[in-house]
Enzyme design. Structure first.
Site, PDB file in Angstrom:
ATOM      1  N   LYS A   1       0.838  -1.200   0.000  1.00 20.43           N
ATOM      2  CA  LYS A   1       0.000   0.000   0.000  1.00 20.43           C
ATOM      3  C   LYS A   1       0.871   1.246   0.000  1.00 20.43           C
ATOM      4  O   LYS A   1       1.945   1.239   0.615  1.00 20.43           O
ATOM      5  CB  LYS A   1      -0.857   0.054   1.271  1.00 20.43           C
TER       6      LYS A   1
ATOM      7  N   ARG B   1     -10.122 -11.526   2.888  1.00 23.36           N
ATOM      8  CA  ARG B   1     -10.976 -12.624   2.422  1.00 23.36           C
ATOM      9  C   ARG B   1     -10.256 -13.970   2.525  1.00 23.36           C
ATOM     10  O   ARG B   1     -10.897 -14.998   2.683  1.00 23.36           O
ATOM     11  CB  ARG B   1     -11.456 -12.330   0.994  1.00 23.36           C
TER      12      ARG B   1
HETATM   13  N1  BES Z   1      -7.852  -3.614   4.914  1.00 23.97           N
HETATM   14  C1  BES Z   1      -8.122  -3.274   3.577  1.00 23.97           C
HETATM   15  C2  BES Z   1      -9.439  -2.522   3.410  1.00 23.97           C
HETATM   16  C3  BES Z   1      -9.503  -1.169   4.046  1.00 23.97           C
HETATM   17  C4  BES Z   1      -9.204  -0.035   3.317  1.00 23.97           C
HETATM   18  C5  BES Z   1      -9.906  -1.022   5.356  1.00 23.97           C
HETATM   19  C6  BES Z   1      -9.284   1.215   3.900  1.00 23.97           C
HETATM   20  C7  BES Z   1      -9.974   0.219   5.944  1.00 23.97           C
HETATM   21  C8  BES Z   1      -9.674   1.338   5.233  1.00 23.97           C
HETATM   22  C9  BES Z   1      -8.200  -4.537   2.717  1.00 23.97           C
HETATM   23  O1  BES Z   1      -7.395  -5.581   3.108  1.00 23.97           O
HETATM   24  C10 BES Z   1      -7.728  -4.146   1.346  1.00 23.97           C
HETATM   25  O2  BES Z   1      -6.587  -3.813   1.208  1.00 23.97           O
HETATM   26  N2  BES Z   1      -8.622  -4.201   0.374  1.00 23.97           N
HETATM   27  C11 BES Z   1      -8.295  -3.867  -0.949  1.00 23.97           C
HETATM   28  C12 BES Z   1      -8.868  -4.906  -1.873  1.00 23.97           C
HETATM   29  C13 BES Z   1      -8.375  -4.815  -3.278  1.00 23.97           C
HETATM   30  C14 BES Z   1      -6.914  -5.167  -3.347  1.00 23.97           C
HETATM   31  C15 BES Z   1      -9.196  -5.748  -4.138  1.00 23.97           C
HETATM   32  C16 BES Z   1      -8.858  -2.471  -1.241  1.00 23.97           C
HETATM   33  O3  BES Z   1      -9.945  -2.167  -0.755  1.00 23.97           O
HETATM   34  O4  BES Z   1      -8.193  -1.710  -1.900  1.00 23.97           O
HETATM   35 MN    MN Z   2      -5.404  -5.392   2.339  1.00 26.06          MN
END
Ligand code: BES
Ligand code: MN
Ligand code: ZN
Length: 467
Positions: free
Chosen positions: A245, A319
């Site tokens: 990220k 997931r």
């Molecule tokens: N933990 C994140 C989701 C999240 C984002 C929680 C912002 C709280 C605040 C999750 O694991 C994630 O990274 N999701 C990705 C999924 C994508 C790679 C398909 C996302 O939402 O970008």
């Molecule tokens: Mn994530």
């Protein structure tokens, strides 16, 4: 830290109350007789009787000056009471004792909101402390006790999620679960491997702090009519893994175990409330880190129960850990319903923002129960659709499923994540709460404090104890 403000009940308003809060309605008349020209004062300050309004009046007291806080309660609806109560404790910040003449309406709602607004999370000594004591004049004991238990559970969930990831790893989370007040069983790495929890292991393998699977069991004294399984996402830090990220998105990710924190807090509160329902809590805990041992985009993993998944994005890790837990629940626990709760997708924040959580369900009755409980408990949920047309997004040419869509034909990031989870939940009534938008607050406002919100504790306790 647990809520520092105590809440106790007295029968009568004490004569020497230094800081006394008295409600008034939209007719601008106070609930108790005061030696003050109340209607004149309220008119002078343009008060309308709305919830959240507070008019502060200095009054002479033996030995000094006291204060009366005249507070509006609007229509005394639960929503109005929450606003009024939160405004009061915020106003009394730093004070020793706030004596409150409680308004008509639901006392539990009022006290719960007052305590939640007093929640603080501090490391170090700076910052003003919340009001030390709340003395509720004329309130019943029972609703105050329930409010305290619920507010403490929300505070525990907030504390766990607010704890920095330097302190909090999967083993730490398992230790906190063991303190919840119910029997706990913990799978360490070795046992996870022996039992085939391939999703949890894959997500955790990049970190030097190994993953855990945590099971909490609450069994009521009397035989229960139903058995519910709650599953929480317990990513103690989500860096994204090798699909790293950017800093802006990463710095909030210590709260990526908010769902797991809710499960731990709810199990503890059920025991404290002696709820008449059997509940098993599962927390899939791992730290998602990039390293030489991390899983790679394109790896294929094998989940609990044998299903294979092609990992195309290591940042879609929630997931993966939840899939193991859902498959385990289906294979071993024979529940009447399964509800998972997870900070799963940034996409749900785009769809519903920060005030409403998402509920997905294969079961209309379960979805409706959760939406209704959410409304009553002030953890508001909006039902989202499991759009069958989008199931193709998760097809993989080499494995049973892919963890994300490869292109952008389908989109709908929160829905496709829910569809992924559905594959592992089995045929039982199942619901999924995506709390990525509501799990953190960016403001200190009403019952919310900046940082983790504990969203989910109140709706789940409402659902489990009142329906
Ligand atoms: N933990 C994140 C989701 C999240 C984002 C929680 C912002 C709280 C605040 C999750 O694991 C994630 O990274 N999701 C990705 C999924 C994508 C790679 C398909 C996302 O939402 O970008
Ligand atoms: Mn994530
Ligand atoms: Zn995550």
């Amino acid at each position: 830290m647990p809520i520092e403000t105590t809440a106790t009940v007295v029968a009568e308003v004490p004569d020497d109350a230094e800081l006394l809060a008295v409600p008034y309605d939209s007719g601008l008349s106070p609930a108790v007789e005061l030696h003050l020209p109340v209607s004149g004062l309220l008119a002078h300050y343009d008060a309308k009787g709305e919830a959240g309004e507070i008019v502060e009046v200095p009054v002479a007291r033996p030995g000094g000056v006291g204060r009366v806080l005249l507070y509006g309660v609007g229509d005394a609806s639960p929503r109005a009471l929450r606003t009024a109560a939160a405004a009061l404790t915020r106003k009394a910040k730093g004070k020793d004792t706030l004596t409150v003449v409680t308004p008509g309406g639901d006392v539990a709602v009022f006290v719960e909101a007052a305590l939640l607004a007093a929640y603080t999370y501090r490391i170090g000594v700076s910052g003003r402390k919340p009001v030390r004591r709340l003395v509720l004049a004329g309130a019943d004991e029972e609703p105050v006790r329930r409010a305290r238990t619920v507010a403490e559970a929300v505070a525990l969930a907030r504390d766990l999620a607010n704890t920095p990831a330097s302190v909090k790893d999967p083993a730490w989370l398992a230790e906190r679960a063991a303190e919840a007040g119910v029997p706990v069983e913990v799978w360490d790495e070795e046992r996870l491997r022996a039992d085939g929890f391939g999703g949890i292991l894959a997500v955790g393998q990049g970190s030097v702090r190994p993953p855990r699977f945590i099971q909490l069991s609450y069994t009521p004294d009397e035989p229960a009519a139903r058995h519910v399984v709650l599953v929480g996402k317990g990513i103690t830090f989500d860096s994204g893994g090798l699909s790293l990220k950017p800093t802006e998105n990463m710095k909030t990710q210590k709260t990526d175990m908010a769902g797991g924190a809710v499960v731990i807090a709810v199990l503890g509160a059920l025991a404290a409330l002696k709820a008449p329902v059997r509940v098993t809590g599962l927390v899939a805990a791992a730290e998602n880190m990039p390293s030489g041992t991390a899983q790679r985009p394109s790896d294929v993993i094998k989940h609990y129960g044998g299903r294979t998944v092609e990992v195309l994005n290591t940042d879609a890790e929630g997931r993966l850990v939840l899939a193991d837990a859902l498959a385990y629940a289906d294979a071993h626990l024979d529940p009447d319903a399964v509800v998972d709760i997870a900070t799963l997708t940034g996409a749900i924040t785009v769809a519903l923002g920060r005030s409403m959580g998402a509920v997905y369900s294969s079961d209309d009755a379960l979805a409706e129960q959760l939406v209704t409980a959410g409304q009553a408990a002030d953890d508001r949920l909006w039902r989202m659709p499991l759009v069958e047309d989008y199931a193709g997004a998760l097809e993989s040419p080499i494995a049973d499923l892919a963890n994300v869509e490869s292109g952008s034909r389908f989109g709908a990031g929160s829905i496709t994540a829910a569809l992924f989870l559905r594959e592992f939940a089995g045929e039982r009534p199942w619901a999924h709460l995506d709390i990525a938008g509501v799990g953190r607050s960016t403001v200190d406002e009403g019952v919310l404090t900046k940082g983790a919100t504990g969203f989910g504790v109140r709706v789940l306790l409402e659902w489990l104890t009142r329906s």
